[in-house]
Design an enzyme around this catalytic site. Structure first.
Site, PDB file in Angstrom:
ATOM      1  N   HIS A  24      27.760  78.100  31.739  1.00 48.53           N
ATOM      2  CA  HIS A  24      29.303  77.103  31.648  1.00 48.53           C
ATOM      3  C   HIS A  24      28.098  75.687  31.896  1.00 48.53           C
ATOM      4  O   HIS A  24      28.766  75.065  32.443  1.00 48.53           O
ATOM      5  CB  HIS A  24      29.987  77.684  32.518  1.00 48.53           C
ATOM      6  N   HIS A  79      42.128  82.767  27.262  1.00 50.28           N
ATOM      7  CA  HIS A  79      42.066  81.162  27.741  1.00 50.28           C
ATOM      8  C   HIS A  79      41.116  80.530  26.541  1.00 50.28           C
ATOM      9  O   HIS A  79      40.269  81.099  25.883  1.00 50.28           O
ATOM     10  CB  HIS A  79      41.815  81.092  28.788  1.00 50.28           C
ATOM     11  N   GLU A  81      38.583  78.332  26.897  1.00 54.21           N
ATOM     12  CA  GLU A  81      36.645  77.729  27.270  1.00 54.21           C
ATOM     13  C   GLU A  81      36.278  78.731  26.273  1.00 54.21           C
ATOM     14  O   GLU A  81      36.129  79.937  25.281  1.00 54.21           O
ATOM     15  CB  GLU A  81      35.905  78.376  28.167  1.00 54.21           C
ATOM     16  N   ASP A  83      32.710  79.740  25.784  1.00 58.50           N
ATOM     17  CA  ASP A  83      32.043  81.097  25.566  1.00 58.50           C
ATOM     18  C   ASP A  83      33.527  82.529  24.934  1.00 58.50           C
ATOM     19  O   ASP A  83      32.538  83.370  24.548  1.00 58.50           O
ATOM     20  CB  ASP A  83      31.377  80.945  27.086  1.00 58.50           C
ATOM     21  N   HIS A 146      39.906  80.814  36.024  1.00 57.13           N
ATOM     22  CA  HIS A 146      39.881  80.073  36.023  1.00 57.13           C
ATOM     23  C   HIS A 146      39.932  78.641  35.681  1.00 57.13           C
ATOM     24  O   HIS A 146      39.325  77.383  36.082  1.00 57.13           O
ATOM     25  CB  HIS A 146      38.331  80.025  36.474  1.00 57.13           C
ATOM     26  N   ASP A 165      38.146  86.188  32.437  1.00 55.86           N
ATOM     27  CA  ASP A 165      36.809  85.821  32.959  1.00 55.86           C
ATOM     28  C   ASP A 165      36.551  86.748  35.103  1.00 55.86           C
ATOM     29  O   ASP A 165      35.864  86.595  34.749  1.00 55.86           O
ATOM     30  CB  ASP A 165      36.974  84.003  33.488  1.00 55.86           C
ATOM     31  N   TYR A 194      28.427  85.732  40.335  1.00 59.70           N
ATOM     32  CA  TYR A 194      29.640  85.243  39.844  1.00 59.70           C
ATOM     33  C   TYR A 194      31.135  84.711  40.132  1.00 59.70           C
ATOM     34  O   TYR A 194      31.713  83.057  40.553  1.00 59.70           O
ATOM     35  CB  TYR A 194      30.173  85.773  39.039  1.00 59.70           C
ATOM     36  N   HIS A 225      33.094  88.996  30.730  1.00 61.96           N
ATOM     37  CA  HIS A 225      31.500  88.982  30.985  1.00 61.96           C
ATOM     38  C   HIS A 225      31.035  90.301  31.362  1.00 61.96           C
ATOM     39  O   HIS A 225      31.903  90.660  31.904  1.00 61.96           O
ATOM     40  CB  HIS A 225      31.341  87.946  31.535  1.00 61.96           C
TER      41      HIS A 225
END
Ligand code: FEO
Length: 401
Positions: A24, A79, A81, A83, A146, A165, A194, A225
């Site tokens: 990130h 979500h 994001e 990645d 998050h 996540d 993490y 992840h």
């Protein structure tokens, strides 16, 4: 490149990124990471999340080993994001899904990242569900865990939570399940790393979300992840691990982090460590120059005290320490004891600035900062030892409640 069946007709179709090091853009992923995506084959075929930019081809190849990609009916974006959705445009182009599900808040990030796309996006909220044949997918928003748009997907018929996540780890491995990893200590470290670098600021939200997770009948948690937790014992274990990390109860261990120019502050640091250790507090000494800021945060997971040392430079603190403090502050650690020290040649502002920075993170500061002009002498070492002792005594009291 085979998909991995994690439950009957539910497949891991994600990617392992062995070379990723800069998670990130701010946190360390020293041994890579994974972007997990999941395919559910049913009357409606559903892809939950995609992968990072540049990896869409790998996802499609893996998925194609069990289902022609064109047969995917729905995509769920837990979500937005990148990645997980960096490959979304490529996947949508190929799959042409009937519907793409996002959370209510996800509409905004979807529009922000994929402006002008005429996609069949449907917003869902907590408690909404879709029937896909033999199965139901129930959505639960987990705002700010998050991201504002975060949600999780629960499949009750399979006792499976696809957790986004949350419960993730940065691990790149052939193993897909935590019980296949074979190194419990490393696994524990990756979970802490993490949490302490990604999730920590949202600890109060985690504590509100955990009872919701516990109210579900689950025997598998599949995060976005790292490795999947299968079996009730593993599920209970990771939930309990999260509770402990989020509660941040004081632990009788200290972190002394320092920077140094000509070794005076470094020598002071060793005296502070002695003061802590000799008063019953095991301590880890870490140079902010020699250790990545996220490694220092990971260490903090087991430490109830932080003592910071830095020489004065240009009326302030050195840049590595400034960066470390800014990073730590943003991650909002709770319930810590603090202390500060440092050497100087002429103006000597750094120890006070360190003291203020740690106090600004709501740390309890039991002693005044220790300052040393030029090189430490016996008196300075004694003062540093006393600082360590004061922090140790305060921490022990805090630990006893
Ligand atoms: Fe793994 Fe928030 O992206």
């Amino acid at each position: 490149m085979k998909p991995v069946e994690i439950k009957k007709d539910i497949f891991w179709v994600g990617c392992v990124d062995y070379d990723h090091r800069d998670f990130h853009g701010y946190s360390r992923s020293p041994e890579g990471t994974t972007y997990n995506a999941y395919l559910i084959k049913d009357e409606k075929n559903v892809l939950i999340d995609t992968v990072s930019v540049g990896m869409g081809g790998t996802l499609l190849c893996r998925l194609a080993k069990t289902l022609p990609p064109e047969k995917v009916d729905y995509i769920i974006c837990n979500h937005m994001e990148l990645d997980h959705q960096g490959a979304l445009a490529q996947i949508v182009e190929r799959v042409k899904p009937e519907k793409i599900f996002v959370s209510q808040t996800g509409l905004k990030s979807m529009a922000g990242y994929f402006a002008g796309k005429d996609w069949p996006v449907v917003a869902v909220k907590s408690g909404d569900s879709i029937s896909i044949g033999k199965r139901t997918i129930v959505f639960q928003e987990t705002r700010m865990l998050h991201w504002p748009d975060s949600m999780v997907s629960y499949i009750p018929e399979d006792r499976l939570l696809i957790s986004n996540d949350i419960f993730g780890q940065n691990i790149a491995s052939s193993a897909r399940f935590a019980d296949e990893f074979g190194d419990d200590a490393e696994m524990e470290k990756r979970i802490k790393e993490y949490f302490y670098n990604i999730v920590l600021p949202y600890s109060p939200i985690v504590l509100k979300a955990l009872p919701i997770v516990e109210s579900l009948d689950i025997d598998m948690i599949a995060p976005d992840h790292g490795l999947i937790f299968r079996g009730e014992k593993a599920v209970r274990g990771i939930i309990e691990r999260y509770r402990v990390m989020a509660e941040q109860k004081p632990q009788q261990r200290a972190l002394v982090m320092y920077d140094t120019m000509w070794h005076s502050t470094e020598h002071m640091a060793y005296a502070v460590v002695s003061g802590l250790e000799e008063n019953g507090v095991p301590t880890r000494l870490m140079s902010v120059k020699q250790n990545h800021h996220s490694a220092i945060m990971t260490e903090l997971a087991d430490c109830g005290a932080v003592v910071a040392g830095c020489p004065t430079h240009n009326n302030g603190i050195l840049p590595h320490m400034a960066a470390q403090l800014a990073y730590m502050k943003g991650l909002r650690p709770l319930n810590r004891v603090g202390g500060a020290f440092g050497s100087y040649g002429w103006s000597g502002e750094a120890p006070k600035q360190l003291q203020e920075a740690l106090a600004g993170m709501q740390m309890e500061m039991p002693a005044e900062p220790v300052r040393c002009n030029w090189a430490p002498d016996k008196e300075t070492f004694r003062a540093c030892h006393e600082l360590g002792k004061a922090v140790a005594e305060c921490l022990k009291k805090k630990c006893q409640g």
